[in-house]
Design a protein around this motif. Sequence first.
Motif, PDB file in Angstrom:
ATOM      1  N   SER A   1       0.852  -1.189   0.000  1.00  0.00           N
ATOM      2  CA  SER A   1       0.000   0.000   0.000  1.00  0.00           C
ATOM      3  C   SER A   1       0.884   1.235   0.000  1.00  0.00           C
ATOM      4  N   GLY A   2       0.409   2.290  -0.643  1.00  0.00           N
ATOM      5  CA  GLY A   2       1.180   3.524  -0.702  1.00  0.00           C
ATOM      6  C   GLY A   2       1.259   4.062  -2.114  1.00  0.00           C
ATOM      7  N   GLN A   3       2.372   4.712  -2.399  1.00  0.00           N
ATOM      8  CA  GLN A   3       2.534   5.388  -3.690  1.00  0.00           C
ATOM      9  C   GLN A   3       3.448   4.628  -4.643  1.00  0.00           C
ATOM     10  N   HIS A   4       4.041   3.540  -4.178  1.00  0.00           N
ATOM     11  CA  HIS A   4       4.792   2.604  -5.022  1.00  0.00           C
ATOM     12  C   HIS A   4       5.923   3.282  -5.804  1.00  0.00           C
ATOM     13  N   CYS A   5       6.502   4.336  -5.215  1.00  0.00           N
ATOM     14  CA  CYS A   5       7.586   5.084  -5.881  1.00  0.00           C
ATOM     15  C   CYS A   5       7.138   5.564  -7.259  1.00  0.00           C
ATOM     16  N   ALA A   6       5.891   6.047  -7.329  1.00  0.00           N
ATOM     17  CA  ALA A   6       5.342   6.508  -8.612  1.00  0.00           C
ATOM     18  C   ALA A   6       4.382   7.677  -8.377  1.00  0.00           C
ATOM     19  N   HIS A   7       4.857   8.709  -7.676  1.00  0.00           N
ATOM     20  CA  HIS A   7       3.993   9.851  -7.359  1.00  0.00           C
ATOM     21  C   HIS A   7       3.339  10.477  -8.589  1.00  0.00           C
ATOM     22  N   PRO A   8       4.108  10.759  -9.663  1.00  0.00           N
ATOM     23  CA  PRO A   8       3.468  11.396 -10.824  1.00  0.00           C
ATOM     24  C   PRO A   8       2.355  10.556 -11.439  1.00  0.00           C
ATOM     25  N   LEU A   9       2.484   9.249 -11.396  1.00  0.00           N
ATOM     26  CA  LEU A   9       1.461   8.374 -11.957  1.00  0.00           C
ATOM     27  C   LEU A   9       0.177   8.448 -11.130  1.00  0.00           C
ATOM     28  N   LEU A  10       0.298   8.392  -9.805  1.00  0.00           N
ATOM     29  CA  LEU A  10      -0.896   8.455  -8.960  1.00  0.00           C
ATOM     30  C   LEU A  10      -1.549   9.825  -9.052  1.00  0.00           C
ATOM     31  N   GLN A  11      -0.748  10.868  -9.248  1.00  0.00           N
ATOM     32  CA  GLN A  11      -1.319  12.206  -9.442  1.00  0.00           C
ATOM     33  C   GLN A  11      -2.202  12.244 -10.688  1.00  0.00           C
ATOM     34  N   TYR A  12      -1.788  11.534 -11.717  1.00  0.00           N
ATOM     35  CA  TYR A  12      -2.592  11.465 -12.943  1.00  0.00           C
ATOM     36  C   TYR A  12      -3.975  10.901 -12.656  1.00  0.00           C
ATOM     37  N   PHE A  13      -4.038   9.885 -11.804  1.00  0.00           N
ATOM     38  CA  PHE A  13      -5.320   9.255 -11.483  1.00  0.00           C
ATOM     39  C   PHE A  13      -6.062   9.970 -10.350  1.00  0.00           C
ATOM     40  N   GLY A  14      -5.450  11.000  -9.797  1.00  0.00           N
ATOM     41  CA  GLY A  14      -6.123  11.787  -8.772  1.00  0.00           C
ATOM     42  C   GLY A  14      -6.225  11.112  -7.423  1.00  0.00           C
ATOM     43  N   VAL A  15      -5.259  10.230  -7.102  1.00  0.00           N
ATOM     44  CA  VAL A  15      -5.264   9.542  -5.811  1.00  0.00           C
ATOM     45  C   VAL A  15      -3.890   9.703  -5.162  1.00  0.00           C
ATOM     46  N   THR A  16      -3.847   9.532  -3.849  1.00  0.00           N
ATOM     47  CA  THR A  16      -2.590   9.673  -3.125  1.00  0.00           C
ATOM     48  C   THR A  16      -1.934   8.335  -2.831  1.00  0.00           C
ATOM     49  N   ALA A  17      -2.688   7.250  -2.916  1.00  0.00           N
ATOM     50  CA  ALA A  17      -2.140   5.921  -2.635  1.00  0.00           C
ATOM     51  C   ALA A  17      -3.092   4.865  -3.174  1.00  0.00           C
ATOM     52  N   THR A  18      -2.567   3.670  -3.383  1.00  0.00           N
ATOM     53  CA  THR A  18      -3.398   2.520  -3.757  1.00  0.00           C
ATOM     54  C   THR A  18      -2.887   1.290  -3.018  1.00  0.00           C
ATOM     55  N   CYS A  19      -3.680   0.246  -3.035  1.00  0.00           N
ATOM     56  CA  CYS A  19      -3.200  -1.091  -2.689  1.00  0.00           C
ATOM     57  C   CYS A  19      -2.746  -1.766  -3.978  1.00  0.00           C
ATOM     58  N   ARG A  20      -1.723  -2.600  -3.856  1.00  0.00           N
ATOM     59  CA  ARG A  20      -1.231  -3.306  -5.035  1.00  0.00           C
ATOM     60  C   ARG A  20      -1.033  -4.778  -4.706  1.00  0.00           C
ATOM     61  N   ALA A  21      -1.725  -5.625  -5.435  1.00  0.00           N
ATOM     62  CA  ALA A  21      -1.522  -7.066  -5.353  1.00  0.00           C
ATOM     63  C   ALA A  21      -0.743  -7.489  -6.593  1.00  0.00           C
ATOM     64  N   SER A  22       0.455  -8.008  -6.399  1.00  0.00           N
ATOM     65  CA  SER A  22       1.285  -8.415  -7.535  1.00  0.00           C
ATOM     66  C   SER A  22       1.585  -9.905  -7.399  1.00  0.00           C
ATOM     67  N   LEU A  23       1.278 -10.632  -8.460  1.00  0.00           N
ATOM     68  CA  LEU A  23       1.322 -12.090  -8.435  1.00  0.00           C
ATOM     69  C   LEU A  23       2.572 -12.621  -9.126  1.00  0.00           C
ATOM     70  N   ALA A  24       2.892 -13.852  -8.795  1.00  0.00           N
ATOM     71  CA  ALA A  24       4.004 -14.550  -9.443  1.00  0.00           C
ATOM     72  C   ALA A  24       3.595 -15.988  -9.695  1.00  0.00           C
ATOM     73  N   PHE A  25       4.420 -16.703 -10.450  1.00  0.00           N
ATOM     74  CA  PHE A  25       4.082 -18.062 -10.865  1.00  0.00           C
ATOM     75  C   PHE A  25       3.926 -19.017  -9.697  1.00  0.00           C
ATOM     76  N   TYR A  26       4.494 -18.668  -8.524  1.00  0.00           N
ATOM     77  CA  TYR A  26       4.370 -19.547  -7.356  1.00  0.00           C
ATOM     78  C   TYR A  26       3.078 -19.309  -6.592  1.00  0.00           C
ATOM     79  N   ASN A  27       2.254 -18.368  -7.017  1.00  0.00           N
ATOM     80  CA  ASN A  27       0.933 -18.172  -6.412  1.00  0.00           C
ATOM     81  C   ASN A  27      -0.071 -19.163  -6.995  1.00  0.00           C
TER      82      ASN A  27
END
Length: 417
Positions: free
Chosen positions: A371-397
């Motif tokens: 959760s947070g800004q994921h080292c991508a402040h300019p991207l989140l500013q584009y979407f008009g939010v200050t933070a998101t949750c991120r679920a990132s998957l891999a082949f072992y899931n």
Amino acid sequence: MTLSLPPQPLQGSDADWAAIRGDFPLLQRQVHGKPLIYFDSANTGQKPASVIEATDAFYRHHNANVSRAVHTLGTEATDAYEASRRKLANFLNVRADDLVLCSGTTFALNLVAYSWALPQLKAGDVILVSRMEHHANIVPWQLVAQRTGASVRVAEILPDGSLDLPALYAAMTGEVKLLAIAHVSNVLGTVNPVREICREARKRGVITVVDGSQAAPHRPVDVTAIGCDFYAITGHKMCGPTGTGALWARREHLQAMPPFIGGGEMIKEVSFEGTVFNDAPHKFEAGTPNIAGFVGLGAAVDYLQGVGMAAIEQRETELLAHATEELSRIPGLRLFGTAPEKAAVLSFLIEGAHSHDLATLLDLEGVAVRSGQHCAHPLLQYFGVTATCRASLAFYNTHQEIEQFVVALDKARRLLA
């Protein structure tokens, strides 16, 4: 030096995903009394036992510094270190002597910024950077721009999180000298058509720097076919140890670029009258490297190739489709990044719930998301939010983990309503 590694898993459609999951010791633990569901692989990948064992074996049986001794241990350490360079080069389909081993993508991008861009750029020049970049592919260019008088121009995205390609190509005007672009977005999962982008940049004389951090662990990467000038990767995201990574660069750039850091091992001769630097890539590898880490990274490359990168991509595509469908059923959930070409990264918010609160409640259910800004402040500013949750998957899931995650997420939603 020869390390004894366990048998590799079967490739492609024959892969036993349950057995592969069993290769990752940490995935067997519990958190808050619940089985761990690790959905934070965009942050760092988990390590198979073969990587842990290879790193341990180096320290137990072969520990010595590289390129500094003729004794047996020094030779073994050097052989193992250089073997990992060759494995990584094969993995990326590049020449080993064009591959600089370093601590990761952040170091690699700074190396390009200070050794290529700083001597080359001048007032009036433009560095083109996409909206979706990680800070590591933004901040070094800003620092170089401040010192040279160059400027940073933004290549914008579309509402679905894909690059606006016509606008990108139109922005490659004569003053643009360098384009910095992610292969795969760490927030949106967008897979950029880097081969096409680099081809268009070459036509216009623009140097291309590709951040491959989120691509190399999850899909086949052929750097030669991409046709970029620089390609950076991070080892810890591809099942290897932290503090490892690499920069590939075209030979003509490596030969022309001055060293980034001075010290031992990057020289041929030193006197108080001057220094003769080593040949590339070694002139960029000052000091003692993370030798054991790179031995582990070599084992990680062996493991990934044993599974098969095409099989990994297919597996993660299936997991992404399942997770996207399940998340679409949750009331009030907003998903960021729906580009047609997308990796298994899902950034989201639920109406009325703060991302940190969601992540905290999910952790209590054993689910690890970012959760947070994921080292991508300019991207989140584009979407008009200050933070998101991120679920990132891999082949072992697993598909079962996705279903458990969705149940936990809906529970958290109800508690926060």
